[in-house]
Design a protein around this motif. Sequence first.
Motif, PDB file in Angstrom:
ATOM      1  N   UNK A  19       0.854  -1.180   0.000  1.00  0.00           N
ATOM      2  CA  UNK A  19       0.000   0.000   0.000  1.00  0.00           C
ATOM      3  C   UNK A  19       0.894   1.235   0.000  1.00  0.00           C
ATOM      4  N   UNK A  20       0.558   2.167  -0.874  1.00  0.00           N
ATOM      5  CA  UNK A  20       1.207   3.473  -0.880  1.00  0.00           C
ATOM      6  C   UNK A  20       0.273   4.401  -0.102  1.00  0.00           C
ATOM      7  N   UNK A  21       0.816   5.096   0.881  1.00  0.00           N
ATOM      8  CA  UNK A  21      -0.009   5.928   1.765  1.00  0.00           C
ATOM      9  C   UNK A  21       0.599   7.318   1.874  1.00  0.00           C
ATOM     10  N   UNK A  22      -0.211   8.327   1.598  1.00  0.00           N
ATOM     11  CA  UNK A  22       0.203   9.710   1.802  1.00  0.00           C
ATOM     12  C   UNK A  22      -0.642  10.318   2.902  1.00  0.00           C
ATOM     13  N   UNK A  23       0.032  10.924   3.858  1.00  0.00           N
ATOM     14  CA  UNK A  23      -0.634  11.601   4.968  1.00  0.00           C
ATOM     15  C   UNK A  23      -0.276  13.078   4.897  1.00  0.00           C
ATOM     16  N   UNK A  24      -1.290  13.913   4.896  1.00  0.00           N
ATOM     17  CA  UNK A  24      -1.113  15.367   4.904  1.00  0.00           C
ATOM     18  C   UNK A  24      -1.646  15.888   6.232  1.00  0.00           C
ATOM     19  N   UNK A  25      -0.884  16.761   6.853  1.00  0.00           N
ATOM     20  CA  UNK A  25      -1.402  17.492   8.017  1.00  0.00           C
ATOM     21  C   UNK A  25      -1.332  18.969   7.667  1.00  0.00           C
ATOM     22  N   UNK A  26      -2.468  19.632   7.799  1.00  0.00           N
ATOM     23  CA  UNK A  26      -2.616  21.050   7.463  1.00  0.00           C
ATOM     24  C   UNK A  26      -2.921  21.834   8.737  1.00  0.00           C
ATOM     25  N   UNK A  27      -2.061  22.802   9.028  1.00  0.00           N
ATOM     26  CA  UNK A  27      -2.305  23.731  10.136  1.00  0.00           C
ATOM     27  C   UNK A  27      -2.969  24.952   9.516  1.00  0.00           C
ATOM     28  N   UNK A  28      -4.183  25.264   9.957  1.00  0.00           N
ATOM     29  CA  UNK A  28      -4.974  26.292   9.278  1.00  0.00           C
ATOM     30  C   UNK A  28      -4.625  27.729   9.648  1.00  0.00           C
ATOM     31  N   UNK A  29      -3.641  27.916  10.527  1.00  0.00           N
ATOM     32  CA  UNK A  29      -3.273  29.272  10.933  1.00  0.00           C
ATOM     33  C   UNK A  29      -4.153  29.813  12.038  1.00  0.00           C
ATOM     34  N   UNK A  30      -5.129  29.012  12.462  1.00  0.00           N
ATOM     35  CA  UNK A  30      -6.036  29.415  13.546  1.00  0.00           C
ATOM     36  C   UNK A  30      -5.881  28.485  14.740  1.00  0.00           C
ATOM     37  N   UNK A  31      -4.831  27.669  14.724  1.00  0.00           N
ATOM     38  CA  UNK A  31      -4.572  26.762  15.839  1.00  0.00           C
ATOM     39  C   UNK A  31      -5.103  25.353  15.669  1.00  0.00           C
ATOM     40  N   UNK A  32      -5.753  25.072  14.557  1.00  0.00           N
ATOM     41  CA  UNK A  32      -6.311  23.740  14.322  1.00  0.00           C
ATOM     42  C   UNK A  32      -5.458  22.973  13.312  1.00  0.00           C
ATOM     43  N   UNK A  33      -5.350  21.655  13.531  1.00  0.00           N
ATOM     44  CA  UNK A  33      -4.619  20.783  12.625  1.00  0.00           C
ATOM     45  C   UNK A  33      -5.612  19.797  12.002  1.00  0.00           C
ATOM     46  N   UNK A  34      -5.491  19.590  10.705  1.00  0.00           N
ATOM     47  CA  UNK A  34      -6.418  18.735   9.963  1.00  0.00           C
ATOM     48  C   UNK A  34      -5.610  17.669   9.236  1.00  0.00           C
ATOM     49  N   UNK A  35      -6.086  16.411   9.307  1.00  0.00           N
ATOM     50  CA  UNK A  35      -5.363  15.272   8.735  1.00  0.00           C
ATOM     51  C   UNK A  35      -6.138  14.697   7.552  1.00  0.00           C
ATOM     52  N   UNK A  36      -5.413  14.451   6.467  1.00  0.00           N
ATOM     53  CA  UNK A  36      -5.986  13.852   5.261  1.00  0.00           C
ATOM     54  C   UNK A  36      -5.068  12.705   4.847  1.00  0.00           C
ATOM     55  N   UNK A  37      -5.669  11.599   4.436  1.00  0.00           N
ATOM     56  CA  UNK A  37      -4.843  10.440   4.084  1.00  0.00           C
ATOM     57  C   UNK A  37      -5.405   9.753   2.838  1.00  0.00           C
ATOM     58  N   UNK A  38      -4.510   9.474   1.897  1.00  0.00           N
ATOM     59  CA  UNK A  38      -4.875   8.749   0.684  1.00  0.00           C
ATOM     60  C   UNK A  38      -4.112   7.442   0.621  1.00  0.00           C
ATOM     61  N   UNK A  39      -4.785   6.398   0.135  1.00  0.00           N
ATOM     62  CA  UNK A  39      -4.173   5.064   0.051  1.00  0.00           C
ATOM     63  C   UNK A  39      -4.415   4.488  -1.342  1.00  0.00           C
ATOM     64  N   UNK A  40      -3.370   3.903  -1.907  1.00  0.00           N
ATOM     65  CA  UNK A  40      -3.492   3.176  -3.174  1.00  0.00           C
ATOM     66  C   UNK A  40      -2.876   1.798  -2.977  1.00  0.00           C
ATOM     67  N   UNK A  41      -3.634   0.784  -3.326  1.00  0.00           N
ATOM     68  CA  UNK A  41      -3.130  -0.585  -3.213  1.00  0.00           C
ATOM     69  C   UNK A  41      -2.417  -0.976  -4.499  1.00  0.00           C
ATOM     70  N   UNK A  42      -1.379  -1.783  -4.330  1.00  0.00           N
ATOM     71  CA  UNK A  42      -0.612  -2.195  -5.494  1.00  0.00           C
ATOM     72  C   UNK A  42       0.242  -3.404  -5.207  1.00  0.00           C
ATOM     73  N   UNK A  43       1.200  -3.626  -6.091  1.00  0.00           N
ATOM     74  CA  UNK A  43       2.104  -4.763  -6.013  1.00  0.00           C
ATOM     75  C   UNK A  43       3.527  -4.265  -6.235  1.00  0.00           C
ATOM     76  N   UNK A  44       4.471  -4.881  -5.533  1.00  0.00           N
ATOM     77  CA  UNK A  44       5.878  -4.565  -5.734  1.00  0.00           C
ATOM     78  C   UNK A  44       6.393  -5.431  -6.886  1.00  0.00           C
ATOM     79  N   UNK A  45       6.996  -4.767  -7.875  1.00  0.00           N
ATOM     80  CA  UNK A  45       7.488  -5.451  -9.076  1.00  0.00           C
ATOM     81  C   UNK A  45       8.932  -5.021  -9.344  1.00  0.00           C
ATOM     82  N   UNK A  46       9.600  -5.748 -10.234  1.00  0.00           N
ATOM     83  CA  UNK A  46      10.934  -5.329 -10.657  1.00  0.00           C
ATOM     84  C   UNK A  46      10.833  -3.955 -11.309  1.00  0.00           C
ATOM     85  N   UNK A  47      11.854  -3.153 -11.120  1.00  0.00           N
ATOM     86  CA  UNK A  47      11.857  -1.760 -11.569  1.00  0.00           C
ATOM     87  C   UNK A  47      11.581  -1.636 -13.062  1.00  0.00           C
TER      88      UNK A  47
END
Length: 194
Positions: free
Chosen positions: A113-141
């Motif tokens: 699984x390839x996973x990207x996690x973003x955390x955004x600080x909105x400048x007002x003291x709040x933190x927001x989390x976003x996460x995307x996932x893509x499933x796949x297979x490991x193969x030769x380059x």
Amino acid sequence: MSIQDIVFVTGNANKLKEVKMILSSESSKFNLINEPLDLEEIQDVDLKSIAMAKCKQASEILGPNRPVFVEDTALVFDEFNGLPGAYIKWFVKSMGLAKIVQMLDSFDNKDAKAITTIVYADGKGEFHVFQGITEGTIVSSRGPTTFGWDSIFQPKESTNGQTYAEMAKEDKNLISQRGRAFAQLKTFLAAESM
């Protein structure tokens, strides 16, 4: 309505270019500024904790009233219970792609699984989390090896069996974990600007 500056903290030129492409439709709503801060990365398998710690550091360095986000991407092998995870950058750097692929040679299951996690600080003291996932297979380059581990990750949604590296950037961004995470951030920023 004034255009708001939002800081993206990364020192990775390829990642910056890809994020600008993904967020291009939102560019009229904010101005993306890059700060290549050298942030400490906590050692953890919890991807949200790692990204949160980095975003809090960035927010402290840049000032609490500046909207800022960090993005952390991991590659998780199903057979290794979450590893290499956030350490994939260091695996690539120290071992190279061929040896990473060889790590799975003795296993039938090459799923990842390839996973990207973003955390955004909105400048007002709040933190927001976003996460995307893509499933796949490991193969030769296959394909260019200019962007991390893209040439050894074949997403299951790839219609013609291409690795990320073999795909056109626009096609990759439609199904990639980064594209998915940033789609969530775009939706959030659009709602926030109303």
